[in-house]
Design a protein around this motif. Structure first.
Motif, PDB file in Angstrom:
ATOM      1  N   LYS A   2      22.258  -4.907  -6.874  1.00 63.95           N
ATOM      2  CA  LYS A   2      23.398  -4.142  -6.513  1.00 63.95           C
ATOM      3  C   LYS A   2      22.976  -2.875  -5.688  1.00 63.95           C
ATOM      4  O   LYS A   2      21.737  -2.632  -5.452  1.00 63.95           O
ATOM      5  N   HIS A   3      23.931  -2.141  -5.032  1.00 63.14           N
ATOM      6  CA  HIS A   3      23.282  -0.974  -4.699  1.00 63.14           C
ATOM      7  C   HIS A   3      22.508   0.161  -5.471  1.00 63.14           C
ATOM      8  O   HIS A   3      22.961  -0.040  -6.587  1.00 63.14           O
ATOM      9  N   TYR A   4      21.657   0.513  -4.606  1.00 64.32           N
ATOM     10  CA  TYR A   4      20.677   1.462  -5.339  1.00 64.32           C
ATOM     11  C   TYR A   4      19.884   2.177  -4.332  1.00 64.32           C
ATOM     12  O   TYR A   4      20.074   2.178  -3.100  1.00 64.32           O
ATOM     13  N   PHE A   5      19.514   3.472  -4.822  1.00 64.76           N
ATOM     14  CA  PHE A   5      18.732   4.179  -4.026  1.00 64.76           C
ATOM     15  C   PHE A   5      17.228   4.111  -4.309  1.00 64.76           C
ATOM     16  O   PHE A   5      16.725   3.912  -5.228  1.00 64.76           O
ATOM     17  N   ILE A   6      16.495   4.489  -3.203  1.00 60.91           N
ATOM     18  CA  ILE A   6      14.903   4.546  -3.220  1.00 60.91           C
ATOM     19  C   ILE A   6      14.668   6.021  -2.874  1.00 60.91           C
ATOM     20  O   ILE A   6      15.169   6.367  -1.840  1.00 60.91           O
ATOM     21  N   VAL A   7      14.042   6.616  -3.864  1.00 59.74           N
ATOM     22  CA  VAL A   7      13.980   8.275  -3.583  1.00 59.74           C
ATOM     23  C   VAL A   7      12.258   8.624  -3.525  1.00 59.74           C
ATOM     24  O   VAL A   7      11.283   7.598  -3.945  1.00 59.74           O
ATOM     25  N   ASP A   8      12.031   9.697  -3.393  1.00 63.14           N
ATOM     26  CA  ASP A   8      10.557  10.291  -3.314  1.00 63.14           C
ATOM     27  C   ASP A   8       9.783   9.447  -2.249  1.00 63.14           C
ATOM     28  O   ASP A   8       8.673   8.997  -2.870  1.00 63.14           O
ATOM     29  N   TRP A   9      10.153   9.597  -1.263  1.00 57.41           N
ATOM     30  CA  TRP A   9       9.296   8.933  -0.231  1.00 57.41           C
ATOM     31  C   TRP A   9       7.949   9.533   0.329  1.00 57.41           C
ATOM     32  O   TRP A   9       8.196  10.857   0.060  1.00 57.41           O
ATOM     33  N   PRO A  10       7.020   8.815   0.619  1.00 56.11           N
ATOM     34  CA  PRO A  10       5.825   9.705   1.103  1.00 56.11           C
ATOM     35  C   PRO A  10       6.428  10.608   2.434  1.00 56.11           C
ATOM     36  O   PRO A  10       7.098  10.137   3.260  1.00 56.11           O
ATOM     37  N   THR A  11       5.909  11.795   2.425  1.00 57.66           N
ATOM     38  CA  THR A  11       6.252  12.602   3.515  1.00 57.66           C
ATOM     39  C   THR A  11       6.062  12.114   4.755  1.00 57.66           C
ATOM     40  O   THR A  11       6.908  12.339   5.966  1.00 57.66           O
ATOM     41  N   GLU A  30       0.799  -1.336   0.182  1.00 58.87           N
ATOM     42  CA  GLU A  30      -0.043  -0.109  -0.036  1.00 58.87           C
ATOM     43  C   GLU A  30       0.874   1.427   0.079  1.00 58.87           C
ATOM     44  O   GLU A  30       1.677   1.543   0.796  1.00 58.87           O
ATOM     45  N   TRP A  31       0.399   2.306  -0.688  1.00 54.88           N
ATOM     46  CA  TRP A  31       1.074   3.609  -0.739  1.00 54.88           C
ATOM     47  C   TRP A  31       1.206   4.140   0.666  1.00 54.88           C
ATOM     48  O   TRP A  31       0.209   4.019   1.241  1.00 54.88           O
ATOM     49  N   GLY A  32       2.203   4.613   1.259  1.00 52.37           N
ATOM     50  CA  GLY A  32       2.114   5.231   2.461  1.00 52.37           C
ATOM     51  C   GLY A  32       3.014   4.647   3.561  1.00 52.37           C
ATOM     52  O   GLY A  32       3.053   5.147   4.485  1.00 52.37           O
ATOM     53  N   ASP A  33       3.183   3.459   3.272  1.00 50.68           N
ATOM     54  CA  ASP A  33       3.715   2.538   4.569  1.00 50.68           C
ATOM     55  C   ASP A  33       5.186   2.495   4.123  1.00 50.68           C
ATOM     56  O   ASP A  33       5.785   2.677   3.098  1.00 50.68           O
TER      57      ASP A  33
END
Length: 427
Positions: A313-322, A294-297
Motif C-alpha cells: 500500500k502507500h508508504y513513505f521512504i524517509v531519511d535519504w542519503p544527503t 549499496e548504501w548511497g545509491d
RNA sequence: GCCCGGGUAGUGUAGCGGCCCAUCAUGAAGCCCUGUCGAGGCUUCGACUCGGGUUCAAAUCCCGACCCGGGCGCCA
C-alpha cells in the motif's frame, strides 16, 4: 435550440415530455420496419426509436442514411418503454444532421474492436469519445478539483510561476533549450526555486499545478517529457508536517473520487478503496536492505518493486542519503550524511518527493557549491535567502502517476490527453 | 542508449517457404427483416511497412531502414 437535455437528465418519468438531445450517432440498427438510432453525448447513450408506421417516412430515410459518429440534434418525445435500455426511448419528430462523419472511422468507438495505444493516440479525438476513456478525464477533472479544494481549505494560495527560465533550476535532469529572443532559455523542469522564493515573499503556503518539462530520453510506461506537477511549499513547518498534508491529500483525492465519480468508476470497472492514513514510514536503510543495495545509491527499479510488493500500500521512504537529494534539502543536524527528505510511494512507483528545505543562505550556498553547481546561476534564488527566509518544507506530486496508480492503468499516456514523449510531438 | 518481441484491409487479428489471387472479427456498400440492445441472415468491397537478397517458389527465411510494444537504463 439544439439541446435541452443530456442523456442522463431524462428518466422514464418524463414520459410524454418533449426534449431535444444532441450528440454523436453511436450506432444505428435497422430492422426493416423499425430502426433504432443510439445517440451518445457526454453523459451516456439514448435510444431513439423509429417505428416505420409511426414516424414520417422522410425522417425514417434520413436516419437510415446517417453515417456513424455524425453529429445530430434530435427533437422528440420521451416514451416510457420497458424494452428500451434505461426504460425509456425517444420517438423523434425532427432529426437535424449537424455534421456528417466520414467513413471508415479511424477506430471503433463502440468497444467491439480493440485498438493499439499508438493508433488511439493518433486519433485521440475519437478515442476520447469512448466512454471508458472519457471517464478517465472526467475523473482527472475531479481529482484536480478535490486537490484545489483540499489545499484551499488548508490555507494554501494557488500561484503561477514562469515556465520559461534562464537556468537549470535544480541540476540533475536534462532541460529543453528554447530560443528566447536573442538568448538561450529553457522550459522549466520544476517550480521549485520560485515556490521557495514565495516563502521569503511571505505567502506562507503556496501551491501550483502546472506542467514541468524534462528532456530525458526515457522510454517507459511511467515517464513523459511533459507532465503535470502538483507542488506545495509551506513556511514554519517541518517535513513531517508536509508529509502529513500529503497523505491527507491523497486520502481526500481517493474519497473525493469515490464520492463524485461513481458512474465513471463503474464504467472503468473499478472498486476504489481510500488508503488509510497515516502511511507507513520506511527508512531508506530498511528499503535498501529489502533490495540488497549499496548504501548511497538511489533506489533501482527492482528494489522499488520488491519493497512495493512487501508493503502493498502507500508508504513513505524517509531519511535519504544527503547526496542522493538536491542541494536545497536540509541535512539532519546530528547526522549530516542523511537528510530530511521523503518520497511518497505507491506499491507500483514513486508518486511524490519532498523535504525540509535549507533556509540558511550560507548553508545553501555551500551545498550548491558542494554539488558542483555554479552559484552565479542561482543569484536570483539565493537573494531571497539573505533578507529573511523562514524555515519551510514542501513537495511535488506527479498528477499522472497519482491517477494511473489510482485507476490501475498500466501506461501514463492513458491519463494524458496528448502525451509528449521522445517519439510523439503530435497531435 | 541497451536487450527482447513485433509490423498483414479503416480497426483488431490468423497464417510463419508452395495448400494464400491470405483467415476471422469489426467496418463499409447493397438486399431481407417491426423491438433491437455486441441484433440476425445473404451478397460484395478492402491488407502482407519500405529497400535489397536467398530460392524453381517469399506474407513466411536473411540483411538494412523506418515504425510500434515490453523490460532495463537515464531521470534526485
Amino acid at each position: 435550440m439544439l439541446r435541452t437535455h443530456y442523456s442522463r437528465e431524462i428518466t422514464p418519468d418524463d414520459d410524454g415530455k418533449k426534449v431535444v438531445i444532441a450528440g454523436w450517432v453511436h450506432e444505428t440498427r435497422d430492422l426493416g420496419g423499425i430502426t433504432f438510432l443510439v445517440l451518445r453525448d457526454r453523459e451516456g447513450l439514448v435510444q431513439v426509436t423509429l417505428p416505420k408506421k409511426k414516424v414520417d417516412e422522410k425522417l425514417f430515410n434520413i436516419v437510415r442514411g446517417i453515417s456513424r459518429e455524425s453529429v445530430v440534434s434530435i427533437s422528440g418525445f420521451v416514451k416510457r418503454e420497458d424494452k428500451a435500455p434505461n426504460n425509456y426511448e425517444i420517438i423523434p419528430s425532427d432529426v437535424q444532421v449537424l455534421n456528417n462523419a466520414d467513413s471508415p472511422l479511424p477506430l471503433d468507438v463502440t468497444g467491439k474492436v480493440n485498438a493499439d495505444l499508438d493508433t488511439r493516440l493518433d486519433s485521440r479525438f475519437m478515442d476520447i469519445r469512448r466512454q471508458s476513456i472519457q471517464a478517465i478525464f472526467v475523473i482527472r477533472h475531479h481529482v484536480l478539483k478535490t486537490i484545489r479544494t483540499f489545499l484551499d481549505n488548508s490555507g494554501f494560495k494557488e500561484i503561477n510561476t514562469p515556465k520559461i527560465v534562464a537556468t537549470a533550476t535544480e541540476g540533475g535532469t536534462e532541460l529543453f533549450p528554447i530560443t528566447y529572443f536573442e538568448r538561450e532559455a529553457f522550459l522549466s523542469q520544476s517550480p521549485q526555486l520560485y515556490k521557495q522564493i514565495m516563502m521569503s515573499a511571505g505567502l506562507d503556503r503556496v501551491y501550483e499545478i502546472g506542467p514541468i518539462f524534462r528532456a530525458e530520453e526515457h522510454d517507459t510506461t511511467k515517464h513523459l517529457n511533459e507532465v503535470s506537477s502538483i507542488d506545495i511549499e509551506a513556511s514554519f513547518v517541518t517535513h513531517e508536517d508536509v508529509m502529513s498534508i500529503l497523505e491527507l491529500l491523497v486520502e481526500s483525492v481517493y474519497s473525493g473520487v469515490i464520492k463524485s465519480c461513481k458512474h465513471e468508476l463503474d464504467i472503468l470497472g473499478l472498486q476504489l478503496r481510500t488508503p488509510k492514513v497515516p502511511f507507513k514510514r520506511l527508512s531508506y536503510d530498511e528499503a535498501i536492505d529489502i533490495g540488497n543495495m549499496e548504501w548511497g545509491d538511489d533506489l533501482d527499479t527492482a528494489t522499488e518493486k520488491a519493497v512495493g510488493e512487501k508493503i502493498g500500500k502507500h508508504y513513505f521512504i524517509v531519511d535519504w542519503p544527503t547526496e542522493t537529494k538536491p542541494y536545497y534539502t536540509e541535512p539532519y543536524e546530528d547526522r549530516p550524511e542523511i537528510c530530511k527528505a521523503f518520497d511518497l510511494m505507491h506499491p507500483r512507483m514513486e508518486l511524490s518527493s519532498g523535504a525540509q528545505r535549507i533556509h540558511s543562505h550560507d548553508l545553501l550556498l555551500k551545498r550548491i557549491e558542494a554539488q558542483g553547481l555554479n552559484p552565479d546561476g542561482f543569484e536570483f534564488y539565493l537573494r531571497a535567502f539573505k533578507y529573511g527566509m523562514p524555515p519551510h518544507a514542501g513537495w511535488g506530486l506527479g498528477l499522472e502517476r497519482l491517477l494511473m496508480t489510482m485507476l490501475d492503468l498500466n501506461n501514463i499516456r492513458e491519463v494524458v490527453l496528448f502525451p509528449r514523449d521522445q517519439h510523439r510531438l503530435s497531435p
